[in-house]
Design a protein around this motif. Structure first.
Motif, PDB file in Angstrom:
ATOM      1  N   ALA A 131       0.829  -1.209   0.000  1.00  0.00           N
ATOM      2  CA  ALA A 131       0.000   0.000   0.000  1.00  0.00           C
ATOM      3  C   ALA A 131       0.865   1.261   0.000  1.00  0.00           C
ATOM      4  N   LEU A 132       1.883   1.287   0.849  1.00  0.00           N
ATOM      5  CA  LEU A 132       2.766   2.461   0.898  1.00  0.00           C
ATOM      6  C   LEU A 132       3.511   2.645  -0.420  1.00  0.00           C
ATOM      7  N   GLY A 133       3.965   1.548  -1.019  1.00  0.00           N
ATOM      8  CA  GLY A 133       4.691   1.643  -2.280  1.00  0.00           C
ATOM      9  C   GLY A 133       3.820   2.162  -3.408  1.00  0.00           C
ATOM     10  N   MET A 134       2.570   1.711  -3.478  1.00  0.00           N
ATOM     11  CA  MET A 134       1.666   2.197  -4.511  1.00  0.00           C
ATOM     12  C   MET A 134       1.361   3.679  -4.332  1.00  0.00           C
ATOM     13  N   LEU A 135       1.096   4.083  -3.102  1.00  0.00           N
ATOM     14  CA  LEU A 135       0.805   5.495  -2.841  1.00  0.00           C
ATOM     15  C   LEU A 135       2.012   6.372  -3.151  1.00  0.00           C
ATOM     16  N   ALA A 136       3.204   5.900  -2.755  1.00  0.00           N
ATOM     17  CA  ALA A 136       4.412   6.686  -3.007  1.00  0.00           C
ATOM     18  C   ALA A 136       4.705   6.787  -4.495  1.00  0.00           C
ATOM     19  N   TYR A 169       2.550   6.604  -6.937  1.00  0.00           N
ATOM     20  CA  TYR A 169       1.482   7.294  -7.681  1.00  0.00           C
ATOM     21  C   TYR A 169       1.458   8.785  -7.385  1.00  0.00           C
ATOM     22  N   PHE A 170       1.552   9.174  -6.115  1.00  0.00           N
ATOM     23  CA  PHE A 170       1.428  10.588  -5.742  1.00  0.00           C
ATOM     24  C   PHE A 170       2.764  11.330  -5.817  1.00  0.00           C
ATOM     25  N   ARG A 171       3.885  10.585  -5.615  1.00  0.00           N
ATOM     26  CA  ARG A 171       5.212  11.190  -5.699  1.00  0.00           C
ATOM     27  C   ARG A 171       5.358  12.340  -4.696  1.00  0.00           C
ATOM     28  N   GLY A 172       6.273  13.258  -4.970  1.00  0.00           N
ATOM     29  CA  GLY A 172       6.428  14.461  -4.144  1.00  0.00           C
ATOM     30  C   GLY A 172       6.928  14.172  -2.749  1.00  0.00           C
ATOM     31  N   ARG A 173       6.447  14.979  -1.800  1.00  0.00           N
ATOM     32  CA  ARG A 173       6.913  14.889  -0.424  1.00  0.00           C
ATOM     33  C   ARG A 173       6.509  13.575   0.236  1.00  0.00           C
ATOM     34  N   PHE A 174       5.317  13.097  -0.120  1.00  0.00           N
ATOM     35  CA  PHE A 174       4.877  11.823   0.472  1.00  0.00           C
ATOM     36  C   PHE A 174       5.832  10.700   0.090  1.00  0.00           C
ATOM     37  N   GLU A 175       6.257  10.665  -1.163  1.00  0.00           N
ATOM     38  CA  GLU A 175       7.204   9.643  -1.607  1.00  0.00           C
ATOM     39  C   GLU A 175       8.522   9.771  -0.867  1.00  0.00           C
ATOM     40  N   SER A 176       9.003  10.996  -0.703  1.00  0.00           N
ATOM     41  CA  SER A 176      10.264  11.203   0.011  1.00  0.00           C
ATOM     42  C   SER A 176      10.158  10.736   1.454  1.00  0.00           C
ATOM     43  N   PHE A 177       9.007  11.012   2.081  1.00  0.00           N
ATOM     44  CA  PHE A 177       8.811  10.596   3.473  1.00  0.00           C
ATOM     45  C   PHE A 177       8.788   9.082   3.596  1.00  0.00           C
ATOM     46  N   VAL A 178       8.061   8.411   2.700  1.00  0.00           N
ATOM     47  CA  VAL A 178       7.954   6.956   2.770  1.00  0.00           C
ATOM     48  C   VAL A 178       9.300   6.305   2.502  1.00  0.00           C
ATOM     49  N   VAL A 179       9.986   6.741   1.454  1.00  0.00           N
ATOM     50  CA  VAL A 179      11.277   6.156   1.117  1.00  0.00           C
ATOM     51  C   VAL A 179      12.284   6.403   2.234  1.00  0.00           C
ATOM     52  N   GLY A 180      12.266   7.614   2.806  1.00  0.00           N
ATOM     53  CA  GLY A 180      13.174   7.907   3.910  1.00  0.00           C
ATOM     54  C   GLY A 180      12.900   7.055   5.135  1.00  0.00           C
ATOM     55  N   SER A 181      11.613   6.831   5.433  1.00  0.00           N
ATOM     56  CA  SER A 181      11.258   5.995   6.582  1.00  0.00           C
ATOM     57  C   SER A 181      11.724   4.562   6.383  1.00  0.00           C
ATOM     58  N   MET A 182      11.560   4.047   5.166  1.00  0.00           N
ATOM     59  CA  MET A 182      12.007   2.686   4.896  1.00  0.00           C
ATOM     60  C   MET A 182      13.534   2.579   4.961  1.00  0.00           C
ATOM     61  N   ASP A 183      14.227   3.628   4.535  1.00  0.00           N
ATOM     62  CA  ASP A 183      15.692   3.620   4.618  1.00  0.00           C
ATOM     63  C   ASP A 183      16.156   3.586   6.064  1.00  0.00           C
ATOM     64  N   VAL A 184      15.418   4.284   6.940  1.00  0.00           N
ATOM     65  CA  VAL A 184      15.760   4.257   8.368  1.00  0.00           C
ATOM     66  C   VAL A 184      15.570   2.855   8.930  1.00  0.00           C
ATOM     67  N   LEU A 185      14.457   2.201   8.537  1.00  0.00           N
ATOM     68  CA  LEU A 185      14.210   0.839   9.016  1.00  0.00           C
ATOM     69  C   LEU A 185      15.254  -0.135   8.488  1.00  0.00           C
ATOM     70  N   LEU A 186      15.666   0.071   7.249  1.00  0.00           N
ATOM     71  CA  LEU A 186      16.678  -0.810   6.668  1.00  0.00           C
ATOM     72  C   LEU A 186      18.058  -0.581   7.264  1.00  0.00           C
ATOM     73  N   ALA A 187      18.259   0.567   7.917  1.00  0.00           N
ATOM     74  CA  ALA A 187      19.567   0.868   8.494  1.00  0.00           C
ATOM     75  C   ALA A 187      19.890  -0.046   9.669  1.00  0.00           C
ATOM     76  N   PHE A 188      18.850  -0.595  10.328  1.00  0.00           N
ATOM     77  CA  PHE A 188      19.085  -1.521  11.432  1.00  0.00           C
ATOM     78  C   PHE A 188      19.351  -2.914  10.873  1.00  0.00           C
ATOM     79  N   PRO A 189      20.349  -3.605  11.402  1.00  0.00           N
ATOM     80  CA  PRO A 189      20.569  -5.001  10.978  1.00  0.00           C
ATOM     81  C   PRO A 189      19.340  -5.842  11.309  1.00  0.00           C
ATOM     82  N   PRO A 190      18.725  -6.490  10.332  1.00  0.00           N
ATOM     83  CA  PRO A 190      17.448  -7.176  10.563  1.00  0.00           C
ATOM     84  C   PRO A 190      17.502  -8.245  11.646  1.00  0.00           C
ATOM     85  N   LEU A 191      18.523  -9.097  11.600  1.00  0.00           N
ATOM     86  CA  LEU A 191      18.594 -10.185  12.565  1.00  0.00           C
ATOM     87  C   LEU A 191      18.815  -9.652  13.977  1.00  0.00           C
TER      88      LEU A 191
END
Length: 290
Positions: free
Chosen positions: A107-112, A114-136
């Motif tokens: 859902a977040l990927g489709m919205l990001a 489709y709408f682009r702009g600031r919402f896309e930057s916010f979503v992509v940035g949030s996912m990058d923060v989550l990916l920064a932590f080692p998953p295991l």
């Protein structure tokens, strides 16, 4: 002209045939193995199996026999029963966790996308923060803090899968958002919700489904790793990872206690990967599947 039309019809008709031939024997073997695993896991309560938690210290590490088809473990529990019930736990976590990821991340990927702009930057940035932590490491920390349960394990693995599904959905949406059918729907006055649900979602679901199967394979491995380390499902519930962890203490005496669940996990993960790779190839937009 007739010759050209005939050749085009032959090419169009040959595409499905080539894809059917391209599935190969390994694909159908993987389907057969997954059918077997799902069948025994679903109908485990109806099978004539002893309880996977009943212990018999007089039958510790008993060899393979007519009573115990795969022998018993170090506490006298039937190994076949534990393997089948362990498949149920591994499949529950392996399927439910990616469902959380594909629902929220998709859902977040489709919205990001489709709408682009600031919402896309916010979503992509949030996912990058989550990916920064080692998953295991993150899974170990959260599981140790919240406690061992199937629900907690499924939730944390589902959250860890959100960024990957978001990226797949966003990439697919970006490639489709400027296609003719979307532009035509916008010109006809369709709302954003209608375009997302009626035009984009059916096409985005194809690559998401293929990636979902690969996500199931990865989740089963991660669940097995956590159970192997003692931070998966709590005892006496068995999973393939915990069986491997318990069997390592008997590697020199009875190596089958570790190798049998390891082989079962290997074949299941391999099957999911083969099916997922095949579906990804069939739904690749560069091959005209979309």
């Amino acid at each position: 002209m007739a010759t050209l039309e005939l050749s085009l019809e032959e090419e169009a008709g040959a595409t499905p045939a080539r894809r059917r031939r391209g599935l190969g024997m390994l694909f159908w073997i993987a389907i057969g193995w997954m059918t077997l695993v799902f069948t025994v896991a679903i109908f485990a309560d109806l099978l004539p199996l002893p309880s996977p938690t009943d212990m018999d210290m007089l039958e510790r590490r008993a060899p393979i026999s007519a009573e115990h088809w795969l022998g018993t473990d170090g506490l006298g529990r039937d190994e076949l029963s534990r393997l089948i019930y362990g498949a149920r736990i591994s499949l529950i976590v392996g399927l439910c966790a990616p469902m959380i990821g594909v629902t929220i991340g998709g859902a977040l990927g489709m919205l990001a996308g489709y709408f682009r702009g600031r919402f896309e930057s916010f979503v992509v940035g949030s996912m990058d923060v989550l990916l920064a932590f080692p998953p295991l490491i993150l899974a170990l920390a959260v599981t140790a803090y919240l406690g061992q349960s199937i629900f907690n394990l499924t939730c944390i693995l589902g959250v860890l899968g959100i960024p990957a599904f978001m990226r797949v959905a966003r990439a697919a949406t970006l490639s489709l958002a400027r296609r003719e059918f979307v532009i035509a729907a916008q010109a006809l006055g369709a709302t954003h919700a209608r375009i997302l649900l009626r035009e984009l979602l059916p096409n985005v679901m194809l690559p998401l489904l293929a990636f979902f199967l690969l996500g199931v394979a990865v989740t089963i491995v991660v669940e097995g790793s956590l159970s192997f380390l003692g931070l998966g499902v709590p005892p006496p519930i068995s999973s393939w990872g915990s069986m491997i962890g318990e069997g390592r203490e008997s590697l020199e005496v009875v190596p089958r206690l570790a190798f049998i669940p390891a082989i079962a996990m290997f074949l299941t993960v391999l099957s999911f990967n083969l099916i997922g790779d095949t579906m990804r190839a069939l739904t690749d937009p560069r091959q005209g599947a979309l």
